[in-house]
Design an enzyme around this catalytic site. Sequence first.
Site: not given
Ligand SMILES: [Zn+2]
Length: 681
Positions: A471-472, A475, A478
């Site tokens: 998940h991290e 980011h 991104h």
């Molecule tokens: Zn998050």
Amino acid sequence: MADSPNPFLAPSTLPYQLPPFGEIRNEHYRPAFDAGMAEQLAEVTAITTDTAEPTIENTLVALERSGQALQRVATVFFSLSSSDSTDFGTALEEELAPLLAAHTDAIRLDPALYARIAALYERRDALDLDPETAYLLDRYFTEYTLAGAGLSDADKMTLRDLNMRLSTLTTRFEKNLLADTNDLAVVIDDVAELDGLGDGEISAAAEAAAERGLTGKYVLTLVLPTSHPYLASLTNRTVRERLLTASRSRGIRGGQHDNRELVLEITRLRARRARLLGFASHAAYVTADETAKSPEAVAEMLDRLAPAAARNAREEQQSLQAAVRADGGDFELAAWDWAFYTEKVRQARYDVDTSAMRPYFELERVLNDGVFYAATRLYGITFTARPDLTAWNPEARVFEVANEDGSPVGLYIADFYTRDSKRGGAWMNALVSQSTLLGTPTIVTNNLNVPKPAAGSPTLLSFDEVTTLFHEFGHALHGLFAQVTYPRFAGTNVYRDFVEFPSQVNEMWMLWPEVLANYARHYRTGESMPQELVDRIRESATFNEGFATSEYLAAALLDQAWHRITADDTVADVAAFEAAALAAVGLDNPVVPTRYASTYFAHTFSGGYDAGYYSYIWSEVLDADTVAWFTENGGLTRANGDRFRDRLLGVGGSGDPLAAYRSFRGRDAHIQPLLDRRGLN
Ligand SMILES: [Zn+2]
């Protein structure tokens, strides 16, 4: 040492402008903040006193270039305050908070600056702007207007008073909640009543009692959502009831920690502030600056999900009731029984023992052969450790990221272990943000809180920790792939109800067969994770989702309902308001309480998620629809990765996010994949 230059006052000369952590000392921060704020105010004054007619160049571009020294010191200071805090930093943070708030206000509410932005906005169609610059103008005008820059002086005074009063009330709400949470901790006299808890949990309860001067007893402390992790294992039904009842009593017991009056006043003042700024309600004010755009759009989605979630929860309730009977119980299942019987049914039906998975999740393998591997397959990027570059702590490792052709992407800093100096949770942060205007590269960081194993032992992650890492890293991608002109648009600088979407998508690769087979190997034998273990995890994916979705939706609906009241409405009774709001959407099943009730709903009354708690499921609609797209189009391929990178991740906040989504997906998001994922059909 007195003449050593302050390292924040000029761009770093290290690769990728990595901040020179080795040279930064405590005495550099305050002077750099002061100099940085003064520099930015001077830059803004130069803009507002320019006698030339406002242009994009002399106003917006000048604003985008302003405040770079402040930016440099602030990113390092606030990164460290989360990752490696010190008493010095904590004290300085408190000292700086009002100064930085006043600094932001001085710029945002500057009437001369707003007049220039508004003049440009007025002429926007005649300016012949490229799409990113047109969007920049739109964002500046919207943000400054929503902050109140366009109000009359008298209205600005009213606004400041409302803001100040609200800040006092939300702080008081938070303090009351903390005090009531402590007061309501459940005291147990006899250890037999804690049957079902592990030895570690029982000794923690004994310690908590001793800390309160109750040596010989046991104290169960409350946690923030309505539910409590111990409800799944406590066999004593009366203790379960006491624990859940205490949890739900927070803020409604009368006396000095009662939050009901605060809920009423906060929502009343927010409605009044929204009217002052030209909106019918606080929810309308907040969503105007999100991808949702209106409370009606949020309501439409929540209303669509609520009936199916409530229906599934009732079916789950029946199978739990059957488990009660099978267990010899002669009672109606109550809210405090839900988690306990859910665990029984889960074990019986799926036989999932998540601790059996840890040996297959060794940290270095997960990172290199899982997280990095998936990114290489999708985007062609490679990762090279750079031990010659140092970050804020020896445990934070620096990797250089390069494209397939060798061209640089940026630096990725991984800081995974828990430390006393690190705050809880997991997060991504940008240390340097890409911008072609400023010529800056990208440096992103990922922080986790993995307990450090004994020296010489491998770090074996839990299922949830592996999910969090994927998940991290979503980011981080991104941020790394940012390809924008203006710094304010780089990477994760997107709307709150959009920012979780790319990170949620990246979680899909964790269990993707080719990725899983590549990394999930036994740390000692190198054997692959047994297929039946993988299958059981997949099969149990929608188990208890009726409950989980219902309790979340109920809280999201309460948050919306409180913030859709207008300045003319008078609400006098918190409990009656809650009951009516939940009944209106069929989420009033007493066995499935809302994840938060109003008087302890910190997200919405003190945590900055007011009228925004819907965001999690809003971005999950995009996530599930994207997972469906990858699945339909061959999964883990370079072509798929490049499309997602170019059309969505790289765009960051430089355009309408839903238009970027449309460009990537070929249409607007459909809700069906989310319904399938959560079993809501
Ligand atoms: Zn998050």
